[in-house]
Design an enzyme around this catalytic site. Structure first.
Site, mmCIF file in Angstrom:
data_model
loop_
_atom_site.group_PDB
_atom_site.id
_atom_site.type_symbol
_atom_site.label_atom_id
_atom_site.label_comp_id
_atom_site.label_asym_id
_atom_site.label_seq_id
_atom_site.Cartn_x
_atom_site.Cartn_y
_atom_site.Cartn_z
ATOM 1 C CE LYS A 184 4.239 -4.020 -1.972
ATOM 2 N NZ LYS A 184 4.509 -3.130 -3.273
ATOM 3 N NE ARG A 238 11.439 0.492 -3.358
ATOM 4 C CZ ARG A 238 10.227 -0.418 -4.106
ATOM 5 N NH1 ARG A 238 8.941 0.055 -4.665
ATOM 6 N NH2 ARG A 238 10.177 -1.269 -3.567
ATOM 7 N NE ARG A 240 10.711 -8.995 -1.438
ATOM 8 C CZ ARG A 240 12.045 -8.918 -1.967
ATOM 9 N NH1 ARG A 240 12.646 -9.683 -1.441
ATOM 10 N NH2 ARG A 240 12.281 -8.468 -2.641
ATOM 11 C CG ASP A 255 -21.193 9.069 -8.172
ATOM 12 O OD1 ASP A 255 -20.496 8.445 -7.029
ATOM 13 O OD2 ASP A 255 -21.663 9.546 -7.412
ATOM 14 C CG HIS A 269 12.765 -4.645 -4.659
ATOM 15 N ND1 HIS A 269 11.148 -5.842 -5.214
ATOM 16 C CD2 HIS A 269 11.506 -3.717 -5.562
ATOM 17 C CE1 HIS A 269 10.937 -5.593 -5.816
ATOM 18 N NE2 HIS A 269 10.144 -4.497 -6.347
ATOM 19 C CB CYS A 276 -20.944 11.214 -13.357
ATOM 20 S SG CYS A 276 -21.966 11.116 -15.027
ATOM 21 C CE1 TYR A 313 -22.548 16.675 -14.103
ATOM 22 C CE2 TYR A 313 -21.177 14.752 -13.815
ATOM 23 C CZ TYR A 313 -21.834 15.927 -13.192
ATOM 24 O OH TYR A 313 -22.338 15.113 -12.324
HETATM 25 C C1 LIG Z 1 9.788 -5.417 -1.568
HETATM 26 C C2 LIG Z 1 9.245 -5.501 -2.743
HETATM 27 N N1 LIG Z 1 8.614 -7.141 -2.868
HETATM 28 C C3 LIG Z 1 8.178 -7.438 -3.702
HETATM 29 C C4 LIG Z 1 7.010 -7.285 -4.302
HETATM 30 C C5 LIG Z 1 6.069 -8.276 -5.420
HETATM 31 O O1 LIG Z 1 6.513 -7.679 -6.461
HETATM 32 P P1 LIG Z 1 5.507 -8.831 -7.578
HETATM 33 O O2 LIG Z 1 4.723 -7.729 -7.400
HETATM 34 O O3 LIG Z 1 6.159 -7.997 -9.003
HETATM 35 O O4 LIG Z 1 5.853 -9.794 -7.865
HETATM 36 C C6 LIG Z 1 6.853 -5.245 -4.725
HETATM 37 C C7 LIG Z 1 6.083 -4.862 -5.488
HETATM 38 O O5 LIG Z 1 5.971 -4.323 -5.542
HETATM 39 C C8 LIG Z 1 7.417 -4.838 -3.021
HETATM 40 O O6 LIG Z 1 8.107 -3.657 -3.029
#
Ligand SMILES: Cc1ncc(COP(=O)(O)O)c(C=O)c1O
Length: 384
Positions: free
Chosen positions: A41, A137, A220, A314, A167, A312, A266
């Protein structure tokens, strides 16, 4: 002009070998029977979604995860055919799009499912059920509601449950009390479910690294795939070395002598007390090199050099130890000669976590992909 060209000497360098090694190491650590879901993601935490996905899939990952449907569709558009799980909520109205593109959705409400089934004209929705065991969540919190959902799904031929997951909120903290509570709750929630053929997963990187025996059948993998530790406190108990994949580099675009009393940038907040050499870097807060990084260091010829004055939009300026040629390479994150500015150093300066640092380096900074020390791809999102 194409995506493989760029015209400003500022770039992110991604070491694909590091990503692959991190995936292989995790795979070895958790055991071949545990599937790796590569979390790509947020443009793979800033590393580039499809490039990271391909690297992860080629080194043992069997599924990808993204935050929302657009990210999954972006991967499909780039030719990624592997299974993709959307971790966040999706609109019921978009279920047909998900099904048409073979994208697995996260589900956590019976009302949502009923609405989605009304929307779905053809095909089968693949889904993973989310259980909220203490993250607060997304997910079912009550077993009764979960059972109701499963029994409805079983009677509905347009939906196929393929997994269930939760999670953890504190897997990266050495104190394990809350983690254990969530783990116990997850076990209670899944007890007695017809989950023999499902993917059952609870672990992020921290869980995978610390508790490989508590993963059920998948992990994950996010932050540690990028070679970063899930937390500072975990660093002392990492089971294998993580290889950082992300470097940020630029080049001196101008070098000039300033004199005692001259100021820089600046607000004229930096005033020279003597004659100095100042270098201008073509990177600024619009690239994610944000104003709070004033006074931090960069590496030039393997030595630390401070940023001076305000950053700045850029550009920003550094105080050179001596006259240098314009075009000299500058490392803002990563290794240069025998020195290194790790992502964690920038995170600590920004009083944030490493996750945020790589995510905020914007897409206007081109990504260069390296394999075996050679450039294998250049991606400039500004050009197509
Ligand atoms: C639902 C879920 N699973 C897995 C992950 C991956 O976690 P990590 O980057 O700590 O391995 C995330 C990351 O935020 C997540 O939101």
């Amino acid at each position: 002009m194409n995506q493989g060209s760029f015209y400003r000497d500022t770039w992110v360098e991604i070491n694909l070998d590091a990503i692959k090694q991190n995936v292989r190491n995790m795979k070895k650590h958790v055991g071949e029977q545990t599937k790796v879901i590569a979390v790509v993601k947020a443009n793979a935490y800033g590393h580039g979604d499809s490039e990271t996905a391909e690297a992860a899939l080629s080194s043992g990952a069997s599924m990808l995860a993204v935050a929302f449907l657009d990210e999954a569709l972006s991967l499909r558009e780039k030719g990624i055919t592997a299974p993709i799980l959307v971790l966040g909520g999706s609109r019921a109205a978009d279920v047909q799009t998900a099904v048409d593109h073979h994208i697995t959705l996260t589900v956590f409400s019976l009302d949502w499912l009923k609405e989605a089934m009304n929307e779905l004209e053809k095909g089968t929705l693949f889904c993973h059920i989310k259980v909220d065991t203490g993250m607060g969540r997304l997910g079912f919190t009550e077993k009764e509601k979960l059972m109701e959902f499963i029994s409805y799904s079983n009677s509905e031929e347009k939906v196929a449950i393929k997994g269930i997951y939760t999670h953890f909120a504190t897997a990266d903290e050495l104190e394990t009390g809350y983690f254990e509570k969530q783990f116990k709750r997850f076990n209670e929630m899944i007890e007695g479910l017809p989950s023999e053929d499902w993917m059952v997963h609870c672990g992020n990187s921290a869980t995978g690294l610390r508790f490989p025996e508590k993963l059920f059948n998948a992990v994950r993998l996010g932050i540690s795939m990028y070679g970063l530790s899930p937390s500072e406190e975990m660093k002392k108990e990492l089971p294998y070395k993580l290889e950082e994949a992300f470097s940020l580099r630029t080049k001196l675009v101008q070098v000039k002598k300033i004199h005692k009393g001259d100021s820089v940038s600046y607000g004229a907040t930096f005033k020279a007390e003597k004659d100095e050499w100042v270098g201008t870097l073509p990177i600024g807060y619009a690239d994610g090199w944000i104003r709070k990084l004033k006074n931090s260091d960069v590496l030039i010829e393997g030595k630390r050099v401070p940023i001076i004055g305000r950053i700045c939009m850029d550009q920003c300026m550094v105080l050179l130890p001596e006259e240098m040629s314009s075009g000299t390479e500058v490392t803002l994150i990563g290794k240069q000669e025998n020195s290194e500015i790790p992502v964690d150093e920038v995170a600590s300066r920004l009083e944030t976590i490493n996750y945020e640092v790589t995510c905020i380096i914007g897409t206007r900074v081109p990504r260069i992909y390296m394999e075996n020390g050679r450039i294998v791809k250049v991606k400039n999102s500004l050009l197509s």
